[in-house]
Enzyme design. Structure first.
Site, PDB file in Angstrom:
ATOM      1  N   CYS A 146      -6.149  -0.046   5.394  1.00 18.18           N
ATOM      2  CA  CYS A 146      -6.660   1.337   5.317  1.00 18.18           C
ATOM      3  C   CYS A 146      -7.697   1.546   4.218  1.00 18.18           C
ATOM      4  CB  CYS A 146      -5.509   2.323   5.137  1.00 18.18           C
ATOM      5  SG  CYS A 146      -4.720   2.269   3.505  1.00 18.18           S
ATOM      6  N   ASP A 181      12.585 -20.019   5.735  1.00 20.58           N
ATOM      7  CA  ASP A 181      12.505 -19.688   7.158  1.00 20.58           C
ATOM      8  C   ASP A 181      13.446 -20.543   8.011  1.00 20.58           C
ATOM      9  OD1 ASP A 181      11.059 -22.020   6.813  1.00 20.58           O
ATOM     10  OD2 ASP A 181       9.511 -21.483   8.262  1.00 20.58           O
ATOM     11  N   GLU A 182      14.252 -21.398   7.391  1.00 22.65           N
ATOM     12  CA  GLU A 182      15.224 -22.210   8.107  1.00 22.65           C
ATOM     13  C   GLU A 182      16.629 -21.691   7.810  1.00 22.65           C
ATOM     14  OE1 GLU A 182      14.737 -26.064   8.908  1.00 22.65           O
ATOM     15  OE2 GLU A 182      12.579 -26.098   8.627  1.00 22.65           O
ATOM     16  N   CYS A 211      -0.202   3.167   3.667  1.00 22.43           N
ATOM     17  CA  CYS A 211       0.187   2.678   4.994  1.00 22.43           C
ATOM     18  C   CYS A 211       1.293   1.627   4.969  1.00 22.43           C
ATOM     19  CB  CYS A 211      -1.027   2.134   5.735  1.00 22.43           C
ATOM     20  SG  CYS A 211      -1.678   0.575   5.082  1.00 22.43           S
ATOM     21  N   CYS A 228      38.931 -33.643   8.788  1.00 22.42           N
ATOM     22  CA  CYS A 228      38.362 -34.476   7.727  1.00 22.42           C
ATOM     23  C   CYS A 228      38.391 -35.928   8.184  1.00 22.42           C
ATOM     24  CB  CYS A 228      39.152 -34.316   6.421  1.00 22.42           C
ATOM     25  SG  CYS A 228      38.623 -35.454   5.109  1.00 22.42           S
ATOM     26  N   CYS A 273       0.825  -1.204   0.000  1.00 18.19           N
ATOM     27  CA  CYS A 273       0.000   0.000   0.000  1.00 18.19           C
ATOM     28  C   CYS A 273       0.864   1.261   0.000  1.00 18.19           C
ATOM     29  CB  CYS A 273      -0.918  -0.009   1.219  1.00 18.19           C
ATOM     30  SG  CYS A 273      -1.985   1.429   1.357  1.00 18.19           S
ATOM     31  N   CYS A 306      41.935 -34.055   0.234  1.00 16.70           N
ATOM     32  CA  CYS A 306      41.316 -35.156  -0.524  1.00 16.70           C
ATOM     33  C   CYS A 306      40.001 -34.765  -1.202  1.00 16.70           C
ATOM     34  CB  CYS A 306      41.093 -36.366   0.375  1.00 16.70           C
ATOM     35  SG  CYS A 306      39.798 -36.149   1.630  1.00 16.70           S
TER      36      CYS A 306
END
Length: 106
Positions: A23, A85-86, A7, A66, A4, A97
């Site tokens: 609004c 969101d992760e 707002c 390693c 918007c 190697c």
């Protein structure tokens, strides 16, 4: 997604116009502008990163063991492999190697 002008709330579409539920502000939809918008459809695919030339690509190194060769240094990079969101997952590539593993594999 459209926001918007009055707002800043996220707007919804209703019969060819954008409507703000917060609004009540409305504005006409623009087909050309909407066609250029980025959508979340098709973003499930993960990018394959070629780390065979990790040193030449300037990947950072860190001190990590390693399990394949016993070397204590590896290149690392972060990659988003789950939903947005992760948190990202850190991957390692042994400098000796080229064994590859994720941070949570050990």
């Amino acid at each position: 997604m459209e926001f918007c002008d009055e707002c800043g709330s996220m707007m919804k579409t209703d019969d060819g116009v954008w409507v703000c539920d917060n609004c009540g502000y409305t504005k006409p939809r623009d087909d050309a502008k909407e066609a250029a918008m980025t959508t979340t459809q098709g973003q499930e695919e993960t990018e394959i990163i070629d780390v065979s030339d990790a040193e030449n690509r300037g990947l950072p190194t860190t001190e990590v063991h390693c399990s394949e060769c016993g070397n204590d240094e590896a290149y690392w990079y972060m990659q988003q492999i789950r939903s947005a969101d992760e948190s990202e997952t850190r991957f390692f590539v042994c400098t000796e190697c080229e064994h590859r593993w994720r941070e949570d594999d050990h």
